[in-house]
Design an enzyme around this catalytic site. Structure first.
Site, short mmCIF file in Angstrom:
data_model
loop_
_atom_site.label_atom_id
_atom_site.label_comp_id
_atom_site.label_asym_id
_atom_site.label_seq_id
_atom_site.Cartn_x
_atom_site.Cartn_y
_atom_site.Cartn_z
CG ASP A 27 -12.65 -9.10 2.31
OD1 ASP A 27 -12.56 -8.21 1.46
OD2 ASP A 27 -12.25 -8.96 3.49
CD GLU B 299 -2.86 -1.25 2.38
OE1 GLU B 299 -2.76 -0.40 3.27
OE2 GLU B 299 -3.73 -2.14 2.38
CG HIS C 33 -9.78 -6.05 0.96
ND1 HIS C 33 -10.05 -7.09 1.82
CD2 HIS C 33 -8.47 -5.79 1.10
CE1 HIS C 33 -8.94 -7.44 2.46
NE2 HIS C 33 -7.96 -6.66 2.04
CD GLU D 144 -4.54 -8.00 1.93
OE1 GLU D 144 -5.40 -7.26 2.45
OE2 GLU D 144 -3.32 -7.72 1.96
CG ASN E 208 -0.56 -7.06 -1.25
OD1 ASN E 208 -1.11 -7.77 -2.09
ND2 ASN E 208 -1.07 -6.86 -0.04
C1 XIL Z 1 -6.01 -5.84 8.47
C2 XIL Z 1 -6.36 -6.96 9.44
O1 XIL Z 1 -7.30 -7.80 8.84
C3 XIL Z 1 -6.87 -6.41 10.74
O2 XIL Z 1 -7.03 -7.46 11.70
C4 XIL Z 1 -5.91 -5.36 11.28
O3 XIL Z 1 -6.44 -4.80 12.44
C5 XIL Z 1 -5.64 -4.31 10.24
O4 XIL Z 1 -5.15 -4.91 9.06
N1 XIL Z 1 -4.95 -4.56 3.67
C6 XIL Z 1 -3.89 -5.29 4.18
C7 XIL Z 1 -4.06 -6.06 5.42
O5 XIL Z 1 -2.84 -5.35 3.53
O6 XIL Z 1 -2.86 -6.20 6.14
C8 XIL Z 1 -5.16 -5.51 6.28
O7 XIL Z 1 -5.36 -6.39 7.37
C9 XIL Z 1 -6.42 -5.31 5.48
C10 XIL Z 1 -6.19 -4.36 4.35
#
Ligand code: XIL
Length: 342
Positions: free
Chosen positions: A259, A144, A228, A257, A192
């Protein structure tokens, strides 16, 4: 129950699992792992190991979990996950070496000189990456780094609200990849990010960043698209031209990741929403299986009981493949069906 009946029951459930249904050997199917659940809940451990052939720590690999002082590290939880992955024949992603939200407090507040920060960061990356040499299928070296809504002219496009940018300038990214590569020359090194799945302002900046790195012969091998999403975004098909341009740079990619969050009514998703979600998951996985260069599809949690969404987006949830009671959802069946295809 006699032990033969028990093992027959176990075998049957194993046969039906995602990892067993999977045809493609070149794409791992994985989940983010909640270390507390992994440690204390045997049913959670069983589900993770039964369903997935890859995993990634939801938080345990982040700096604030590991990096206790300039040269003090706590690898208890990372060791635990590495061992779990090995015991269960699973690939493991390393998430993440550098993230603006991961910086430990002692470093943020320590008033270190930039040169000292550079040195301890190099040492951190060296220590972490070499500890798990050849045991991590992909490292998210930088997570990020691109800004969401900023004039990309100056930085270019990098978020400036990052300790790393503010302390080391834009070069921190290339340096991190070089240091990680020196520590494990075989490791696949990833950039990422979120909302960089389809062509647009953010993915253009991600593309420009990784293209620059490639042109400068910085060792980067892949891009992680977090995935996401919200129900109804339906971005799968629009990902194709984006991943093709990454592949044209010689990069591989993963959905790291995934969802698909649902707006809940009285805390519940409707059957109709769950079915639309199932289609959207299937399409996402089909893009991974249908386009070149995809080496992994990981969801951000093994079940709706282990999802960050309700905490971070109140009113939203039901975003994963298993429900809060660890029962399969339409999305699970849809993903399994796609996994059974070549
Ligand atoms: C999130 C986790 O799911 C949470 O438990 C934590 O509090 C914050 O981070 N992008 C990412 C992840 O790269 O590391 C993040 O994970 C979600 C968004």
């Amino acid at each position: 129950m006699s032990s033969s009946i028990l093992s027959a029951v176990e075998n049957r459930s194993t046969e039906l699992s995602l990892r067993n249904a999977k045809k493609r050997r070149d794409i791992v199917i994985g989940t983010a792992v909640d270390m507390t659940a992994l440690r204390y809940q045997s049913n959670y451990r069983q589900i993770v190991a039964r369903e997935f052939d890859a995993c990634v720590a939801e938080n345990a690999f982040k700096q604030y979990e590991v990096w206790m002082g300039p040269e003090t590290y706590d690898f208890t939880e990372t060791d635990r996950l590495v061992e779990f992955a090995q015991d269960n024949n699973m690939a493991l992603r390393g998430h993440t070496l550098i993230w603006h939200q991961g910086v430990p407090q002692w470093l943020l507040k320590g008033r270190f000189a930039p040169e000292a920060v550079k040195q301890v960061l190099q040492q951190y990356i060296h220590t972490f990456v070499s500890r798990y040499r050849s045991q991590i299928c992909a490292w998210d070296v930088v997570n990020e780094a691109i800004a969401d809504d900023m004039d990309p002219q100056d930085t270019p496009g990098l978020r400036t609200d990052s300790f790393w940018y503010q302390t080391l300038g834009p070069d921190y990214i290339a340096l991190a990849f070089q240091w990680a590569h020196a520590a494990d020359p075989q490791a696949k090194l990833y950039y990422n990010d979120y909302e960089a799945e389809v062509i647009g302002r953010k993915s253009d900046l991600v593309y420009a960043l990784v293209k620059r790195l490639r042109e400068q012969s910085i060792p980067i091998h892949g891009v992680g698209l977090q995935g996401h999403m919200e129900l109804g975004w339906n971005r799968a098909q629009a990902m194709r031209p984006n991943v093709r341009r990454l592949v044209a740079l010689g990069l591989e990619w993963q959905i790291t990741e995934a969802d698909i969050r649902i707006p809940l009514q009285d805390g519940e998703a409707t059957q109709e929403q769950l079915e639309r979600q199932a289609n959207e998951y299937a399409e996402l996985l089909e893009v991974c299986q249908g386009e070149r260069g995809c080496t992994g599809f990981l969801v951000w949690g093994a079940s709706d009981a282990h999802s960050w969404i309700p905490g971070f987006r109140p009113g939203w949830g039901a975003s994963l493949l298993l429900d809060g009671k660890l029962s399969t959802k339409p999305a699970y069946e849809a993903v399994r069906t796609v996994l059974q295809q070549d």
